[in-house]
Design a protein around this motif. Structure first.
Motif, PDB file in Angstrom:
ATOM      1  N   PHE A 113       0.848  -1.185   0.000  1.00 19.12           N
ATOM      2  CA  PHE A 113       0.000   0.000   0.000  1.00 19.12           C
ATOM      3  C   PHE A 113       0.884   1.236   0.000  1.00 19.12           C
ATOM      4  O   PHE A 113       1.806   1.356   0.795  1.00 19.12           O
ATOM      5  N   ILE A 114       0.602   2.178  -0.899  1.00 17.53           N
ATOM      6  CA  ILE A 114       1.361   3.427  -0.989  1.00 17.53           C
ATOM      7  C   ILE A 114       0.581   4.584  -0.377  1.00 17.53           C
ATOM      8  O   ILE A 114       1.105   5.319   0.440  1.00 17.53           O
ATOM      9  N   ALA A 115      -0.683   4.745  -0.797  1.00 17.79           N
ATOM     10  CA  ALA A 115      -1.454   5.889  -0.312  1.00 17.79           C
ATOM     11  C   ALA A 115      -2.915   5.756  -0.706  1.00 17.79           C
ATOM     12  O   ALA A 115      -3.278   4.949  -1.558  1.00 17.79           O
ATOM     13  N   THR A 116      -3.728   6.591  -0.088  1.00 14.99           N
ATOM     14  CA  THR A 116      -5.090   6.822  -0.547  1.00 14.99           C
ATOM     15  C   THR A 116      -5.096   8.233  -1.099  1.00 14.99           C
ATOM     16  O   THR A 116      -4.647   9.169  -0.421  1.00 14.99           O
ATOM     17  N   VAL A 117      -5.554   8.384  -2.332  1.00 15.58           N
ATOM     18  CA  VAL A 117      -5.561   9.699  -2.970  1.00 15.58           C
ATOM     19  C   VAL A 117      -6.971  10.044  -3.414  1.00 15.58           C
ATOM     20  O   VAL A 117      -7.815   9.181  -3.588  1.00 15.58           O
ATOM     21  N   GLN A 118      -7.177  11.341  -3.600  1.00 15.57           N
ATOM     22  CA  GLN A 118      -8.460  11.865  -4.042  1.00 15.57           C
ATOM     23  C   GLN A 118      -8.191  12.760  -5.238  1.00 15.57           C
ATOM     24  O   GLN A 118      -7.271  13.585  -5.203  1.00 15.57           O
ATOM     25  N   ASP A 119      -8.962  12.607  -6.300  1.00 15.44           N
ATOM     26  CA  ASP A 119      -8.707  13.352  -7.526  1.00 15.44           C
ATOM     27  C   ASP A 119      -8.954  14.847  -7.415  1.00 15.44           C
ATOM     28  O   ASP A 119      -8.311  15.633  -8.080  1.00 15.44           O
ATOM     29  N   ASP A 120      -9.909  15.271  -6.600  1.00  9.23           N
ATOM     30  CA  ASP A 120     -10.139  16.708  -6.412  1.00  9.23           C
ATOM     31  C   ASP A 120     -10.568  16.948  -4.977  1.00  9.23           C
ATOM     32  O   ASP A 120     -10.676  16.027  -4.183  1.00  9.23           O
ATOM     33  N   ASP A 121     -10.813  18.199  -4.642  1.00 12.08           N
ATOM     34  CA  ASP A 121     -11.118  18.554  -3.254  1.00 12.08           C
ATOM     35  C   ASP A 121     -12.599  18.522  -2.929  1.00 12.08           C
ATOM     36  O   ASP A 121     -12.994  18.864  -1.822  1.00 12.08           O
ATOM     37  N   GLY A 122     -13.422  18.136  -3.863  1.00 14.08           N
ATOM     38  CA  GLY A 122     -14.862  18.105  -3.630  1.00 14.08           C
ATOM     39  C   GLY A 122     -15.237  17.084  -2.575  1.00 14.08           C
ATOM     40  O   GLY A 122     -14.572  16.064  -2.382  1.00 14.08           O
ATOM     41  N   GLN A 123     -16.336  17.355  -1.881  1.00 17.74           N
ATOM     42  CA  GLN A 123     -16.772  16.466  -0.806  1.00 17.74           C
ATOM     43  C   GLN A 123     -17.135  15.074  -1.337  1.00 17.74           C
ATOM     44  O   GLN A 123     -16.942  14.078  -0.656  1.00 17.74           O
ATOM     45  N   ASP A 124     -17.647  15.003  -2.558  1.00 20.16           N
ATOM     46  CA  ASP A 124     -18.049  13.721  -3.137  1.00 20.16           C
ATOM     47  C   ASP A 124     -16.983  13.135  -4.051  1.00 20.16           C
ATOM     48  O   ASP A 124     -17.253  12.216  -4.825  1.00 20.16           O
ATOM     49  N   ALA A 125     -15.761  13.641  -3.996  1.00 20.40           N
ATOM     50  CA  ALA A 125     -14.694  13.170  -4.890  1.00 20.40           C
ATOM     51  C   ALA A 125     -14.351  11.706  -4.582  1.00 20.40           C
ATOM     52  O   ALA A 125     -14.364  11.283  -3.429  1.00 20.40           O
ATOM     53  N   GLN A 126     -14.061  10.980  -5.626  1.00 17.96           N
ATOM     54  CA  GLN A 126     -13.708   9.559  -5.513  1.00 17.96           C
ATOM     55  C   GLN A 126     -12.338   9.403  -4.857  1.00 17.96           C
ATOM     56  O   GLN A 126     -11.401  10.100  -5.197  1.00 17.96           O
ATOM     57  N   LYS A 127     -12.238   8.480  -3.934  1.00 16.43           N
ATOM     58  CA  LYS A 127     -10.953   8.146  -3.325  1.00 16.43           C
ATOM     59  C   LYS A 127     -10.424   6.883  -3.982  1.00 16.43           C
ATOM     60  O   LYS A 127     -11.193   5.986  -4.337  1.00 16.43           O
ATOM     61  N   TYR A 128      -9.093   6.818  -4.136  1.00 15.87           N
ATOM     62  CA  TYR A 128      -8.437   5.701  -4.794  1.00 15.87           C
ATOM     63  C   TYR A 128      -7.332   5.147  -3.913  1.00 15.87           C
ATOM     64  O   TYR A 128      -6.599   5.914  -3.280  1.00 15.87           O
ATOM     65  N   GLY A 129      -7.213   3.838  -3.896  1.00 17.22           N
ATOM     66  CA  GLY A 129      -6.070   3.207  -3.252  1.00 17.22           C
ATOM     67  C   GLY A 129      -4.940   3.104  -4.259  1.00 17.22           C
ATOM     68  O   GLY A 129      -5.166   2.805  -5.437  1.00 17.22           O
ATOM     69  N   VAL A 130      -3.724   3.376  -3.819  1.00 11.58           N
ATOM     70  CA  VAL A 130      -2.549   3.262  -4.679  1.00 11.58           C
ATOM     71  C   VAL A 130      -1.652   2.185  -4.083  1.00 11.58           C
ATOM     72  O   VAL A 130      -1.259   2.266  -2.912  1.00 11.58           O
ATOM     73  N   TYR A 131      -1.341   1.184  -4.901  1.00 15.45           N
ATOM     74  CA  TYR A 131      -0.490   0.070  -4.492  1.00 15.45           C
ATOM     75  C   TYR A 131       0.648  -0.065  -5.490  1.00 15.45           C
ATOM     76  O   TYR A 131       0.528   0.342  -6.644  1.00 15.45           O
ATOM     77  N   GLN A 132       1.734  -0.663  -5.025  1.00 16.50           N
ATOM     78  CA  GLN A 132       2.876  -0.862  -5.915  1.00 16.50           C
ATOM     79  C   GLN A 132       3.502  -2.221  -5.660  1.00 16.50           C
ATOM     80  O   GLN A 132       3.549  -2.695  -4.529  1.00 16.50           O
ATOM     81  N   GLY A 133       3.970  -2.834  -6.731  1.00 17.70           N
ATOM     82  CA  GLY A 133       4.712  -4.086  -6.659  1.00 17.70           C
ATOM     83  C   GLY A 133       5.920  -3.951  -7.574  1.00 17.70           C
ATOM     84  O   GLY A 133       5.944  -3.098  -8.469  1.00 17.70           O
ATOM     85  N   ALA A 134       6.931  -4.775  -7.353  1.00 18.51           N
ATOM     86  CA  ALA A 134       8.150  -4.656  -8.177  1.00 18.51           C
ATOM     87  C   ALA A 134       8.683  -6.029  -8.554  1.00 18.51           C
ATOM     88  O   ALA A 134       8.546  -6.989  -7.803  1.00 18.51           O
ATOM     89  N   PHE A 135       9.299  -6.069  -9.727  1.00 19.33           N
ATOM     90  CA  PHE A 135       9.981  -7.280 -10.171  1.00 19.33           C
ATOM     91  C   PHE A 135      11.220  -6.870 -10.937  1.00 19.33           C
ATOM     92  O   PHE A 135      11.361  -5.734 -11.368  1.00 19.33           O
ATOM     93  N   SER A 136      12.143  -7.812 -11.052  1.00 20.03           N
ATOM     94  CA  SER A 136      13.347  -7.534 -11.830  1.00 20.03           C
ATOM     95  C   SER A 136      13.406  -8.498 -13.001  1.00 20.03           C
ATOM     96  O   SER A 136      12.866  -9.610 -12.947  1.00 20.03           O
ATOM     97  N   VAL A 137      14.033  -8.039 -14.068  1.00 19.48           N
ATOM     98  CA  VAL A 137      14.183  -8.809 -15.284  1.00 19.48           C
ATOM     99  C   VAL A 137      15.659  -8.897 -15.607  1.00 19.48           C
ATOM    100  O   VAL A 137      16.366  -7.895 -15.558  1.00 19.48           O
ATOM    101  N   GLN A 138      16.135 -10.111 -15.903  1.00 18.60           N
ATOM    102  CA  GLN A 138      17.517 -10.284 -16.356  1.00 18.60           C
ATOM    103  C   GLN A 138      17.505 -10.458 -17.859  1.00 18.60           C
ATOM    104  O   GLN A 138      16.707 -11.225 -18.404  1.00 18.60           O
ATOM    105  N   VAL A 139      18.394  -9.712 -18.511  1.00 19.66           N
ATOM    106  CA  VAL A 139      18.525  -9.795 -19.966  1.00 19.66           C
ATOM    107  C   VAL A 139      19.999  -9.819 -20.341  1.00 19.66           C
ATOM    108  O   VAL A 139      20.860  -9.451 -19.546  1.00 19.66           O
ATOM    109  N   ILE A 140      20.274 -10.246 -21.554  1.00 23.03           N
ATOM    110  CA  ILE A 140      21.606 -10.139 -22.116  1.00 23.03           C
ATOM    111  C   ILE A 140      21.517  -9.085 -23.203  1.00 23.03           C
ATOM    112  O   ILE A 140      20.656  -9.154 -24.090  1.00 23.03           O
ATOM    113  N   ILE A 141      22.386  -8.077 -23.091  1.00 19.08           N
ATOM    114  CA  ILE A 141      22.381  -6.987 -24.082  1.00 19.08           C
ATOM    115  C   ILE A 141      23.708  -6.917 -24.795  1.00 19.08           C
ATOM    116  O   ILE A 141      24.699  -7.424 -24.325  1.00 19.08           O
TER     117      ILE A 141
END
Length: 141
Positions: A113-141
């Protein structure tokens, strides 16, 4: 191999988009646009291993950020992306300009979990959960 632009980020995004049911288009960069979003960032991770033929084995880190009004949708989407990437093979992710050869991918951090954000300041503005995940990739270049 001559110097060409690395198309790893595009190929990985295409692979994820083709194999995971996403709630929004996966875009490059930290996208905190209004509404739901899925974005990813790419950066080198750790030193490269140089081979005698001049090629290098290199790891790249991908961070995927999901923003949705329902937290469980973020969590399930990130889990599906991580599972899909861990099952990827060199035959499934290929460079279109021969700038890399995919070796493997692994999850480096589970969804968090990163944060809960709101798109605008209105009383009825939608709230969103922000989550993050990470992975690594190995390649030959």
């Amino acid at each position: 191999m001559s110097q060409v632009d690395l198309d790893l980020d595009v190929r990985v995004a295409d692979y994820i988009s083709a194999n995971v049911k996403l709630f929004d288009t996966l875009t490059l960069g930290n996208d905190y646009a209004p509404g739901m979003s899925l974005s990813y960032t790419l950066q080198p991770a750790g030193p490269a291993i140089r081979y005698y033929n001049g090629r290098r084995r290199r790891s790249f880190a991908f961070a995927i950020t999901a923003k949705h009004p329902y937290n469980l949708v973020c969590i399930n989407t990130l889990n599906a992306i991580m599972n899909t990437m861990e099952n990827a093979t060199p035959a499934l992710i290929k460079s279109t300009n021969n700038s890399f050869k995919f070796v493997s991918a692994k999850m480096t951090t589970s969804h968090e979990f990163i944060a809960t954000v709101q798109d605008d300041d209105g009383q009825d503005a939608q709230k969103y959960g922000v989550y993050q995940g990470a992975f690594s990739v190995q390649v030959i270049i």
